[in-house]
Design an enzyme around this catalytic site. Structure first.
Site, PDB file in Angstrom:
ATOM      1  N   SER A  71      64.564 116.910  35.078  1.00  0.00           N
ATOM      2  CA  SER A  71      63.121 117.129  35.244  1.00  0.00           C
ATOM      3  C   SER A  71      62.395 117.106  33.900  1.00  0.00           C
ATOM      4  O   SER A  71      62.962 117.435  32.858  1.00  0.00           O
ATOM      5  CB  SER A  71      62.861 118.481  35.909  1.00  0.00           C
ATOM      6  OG  SER A  71      63.531 118.570  37.137  1.00  0.00           O
TER       7      SER A  71
HETATM    8  N1  SAH Z   1      66.874 120.681  37.586  1.00  0.00           N
HETATM    9  C1  SAH Z   1      67.547 119.418  37.554  1.00  0.00           C
HETATM   10  C2  SAH Z   1      66.831 118.460  38.472  1.00  0.00           C
HETATM   11  C3  SAH Z   1      67.676 117.372  38.927  1.00  0.00           C
HETATM   12  S1  SAH Z   1      66.908 116.320  40.110  1.00  0.00           S
HETATM   13  C4  SAH Z   1      67.561 118.888  36.134  1.00  0.00           C
HETATM   14  O1  SAH Z   1      66.608 119.169  35.419  1.00  0.00           O
HETATM   15  O2  SAH Z   1      68.481 118.179  35.759  1.00  0.00           O
HETATM   16  C5  SAH Z   1      67.223 117.141  41.614  1.00  0.00           C
HETATM   17  C6  SAH Z   1      68.652 117.397  41.983  1.00  0.00           C
HETATM   18  O3  SAH Z   1      68.650 117.918  43.307  1.00  0.00           O
HETATM   19  C7  SAH Z   1      69.552 116.168  42.010  1.00  0.00           C
HETATM   20  O4  SAH Z   1      70.679 116.391  41.236  1.00  0.00           O
HETATM   21  C8  SAH Z   1      69.900 116.012  43.480  1.00  0.00           C
HETATM   22  O5  SAH Z   1      71.195 115.497  43.714  1.00  0.00           O
HETATM   23  C9  SAH Z   1      69.785 117.439  43.971  1.00  0.00           C
HETATM   24  N2  SAH Z   1      69.591 117.567  45.407  1.00  0.00           N
HETATM   25  C10 SAH Z   1      68.838 116.795  46.228  1.00  0.00           C
HETATM   26  N3  SAH Z   1      68.930 117.227  47.500  1.00  0.00           N
HETATM   27  C11 SAH Z   1      69.755 118.293  47.491  1.00  0.00           C
HETATM   28  C12 SAH Z   1      70.243 119.167  48.488  1.00  0.00           C
HETATM   29  N4  SAH Z   1      69.902 119.042  49.770  1.00  0.00           N
HETATM   30  N5  SAH Z   1      71.084 120.151  48.113  1.00  0.00           N
HETATM   31  C13 SAH Z   1      71.455 120.311  46.817  1.00  0.00           C
HETATM   32  N6  SAH Z   1      71.033 119.511  45.829  1.00  0.00           N
HETATM   33  C14 SAH Z   1      70.185 118.519  46.151  1.00  0.00           C
END
Ligand code: SAH
Length: 222
Positions: A71
Site C-alpha cells: 500500500s
Molecule cells: N498491507 C499490505 C497490503 C497488501 S495488498 C501491504 O502494504 O503490503 C492486499 C493484500 O490482501 C494482498 O496480499 C491480498 O492477497 C490480500 N487479500 C485479498 N483478499 C484477501 C482475503 N479474502 N483474505 C486475506 N487476504 C486477502
C-alpha cells in the site's frame, strides 16, 4: 524504533529521502508524531524486491507479485493514525491482507499483539520471514480467507482491512471488542474507506474518504 536497521548513507535509505516522505505525509494531513516516526524508521525497502527498492520511499503503492501491491505510505499512515485516535486499548489488532507485511510491521509497534491473515501462501511466507528478521515477535499469522476474520484470536480492539470488500463482511464487526474500531475499504468501482465503531451491540459507521485498494478476494492460494 527500527531505525538501526536502516543503513544510513545508501541513497534510497538515506535520512533525507525518508524525511522527504515524512514531509509529504504531513502535507497530506498526517499529524500523529508516533505514526510519522514509525513511518520514518520502518525500512520499507526491505518489503519490496530489490529491483524496486530505490522507489521504496516514494509515496506510491508498489507491486509485490501475484497482482498485489504494497500500500501507498499515505494509506498506511492514515489508517494507523485513525486506529490510534479511536481505539481505547492497544491490545489486539487483526489485519486482513498481510501482503508484504509493511502495515503489519507498523501495527506491531503500536499494539500488544497483531493477528494477520493472508490468502496467498507465498506472500504470507515472505512477509513472515521479513518480520521475523526485523525481530518483531508479537505477530501471529494465518493462511486463510479473511472474510471470516479470526474468531478465536479475538475479540479485537481493532480490525484493519488492506483490501477492498465489495460489501461489509458480516463477521468482522462481531469480532470487535466493546469500543473496538474496524477500518476497511468498501466498494467496487468506487471504494470508501469506512470506519465502524462498536459500542455495546451498536455499530456506528463513518465514511472517511475515497480509496483505491486491491480487491478482497474469496478463497485461498497455496
Ligand atoms: N498491507 C499490505 C497490503 C497488501 S495488498 C501491504 O502494504 O503490503 C492486499 C493484500 O490482501 C494482498 O496480499 C491480498 O492477497 C490480500 N487479500 C485479498 N483478499 C484477501 C482475503 N479474502 N483474505 C486475506 N487476504 C486477502
Amino acid at each position: 524504533m527500527l531505525d538501526n536497521l536502516i543503513r544510513e548513507g545508501v541513497g534510497m535509505t538515506s535520512r533525507r529521502t525518508r524525511e522527504r516522505l515524512i514531509e509529504r505525509l504531513q502535507e497530506q494531513g498526517i499529524q500523529n508524531e508516533n505514526v510519522l516516526e514509525a513511518m520514518a524508521s520502518t525500512p520499507r525497502h526491505l518489503f519490496v524486491d530489490e529491483a524496486l527498492s530505490h522507489r521504496a520511499y516514494e509515496d506510491t503503492a508498489l507491486p509485490i507479485g501475484y497482482k498485489q501491491t504494497l500500500s501507498q505510505p499515505y494509506t498506511v499512515a492514515k489508517m494507523t493514525e485513525l486506529l490510534l485516535q479511536h481505539v481505547k486499548h492497544r491490545g489486539r489488532v487483526l489485519e486482513i491482507g498481510t501482503g508484504s507485511g509493511f502495515q503489519t510491521a507498523i501495527l506491531a509497534q503500536f499494539f500488544d499483539r497483531v493477528f494477520t491473515v493472508e490468502r496467498i501462501a507465498p506472500l504470507q511466507q515472505k512477509a513472515q520471514k521479513r518480520l521475523s528478521d526485523l525481530q518483531l515477535k508479537n505477530i501471529q499469522y494465518r493462511h486463510a480467507d479473511g472474510h471470516q476474520g479470526w474468531s478465536i484470536g479475538g475479540p479485537f480492539d481493532a480490525i484493519i482491512g488492506t483490501a477492498a470488500a465489495s460489501s461489509l463482511p458480516e463477521e468482522l464487526p462481531e469480532q470487535l471488542r466493546d469500543r473496538g474500531v474496524l477500518i476497511l475499504p468498501v466498494g467496487e468501482s468506487v471504494q470508501k474507506l469506512t470506519m465502524i465503531r462498536r459500542i455495546g451491540d451498536d455499530y456506528s459507521h463513518t465514511i472517511i474518504e475515497t480509496a483505491n485498494f486491491v480487491p478482497l478476494l474469496k478463497g485461498v492460494i497455496t
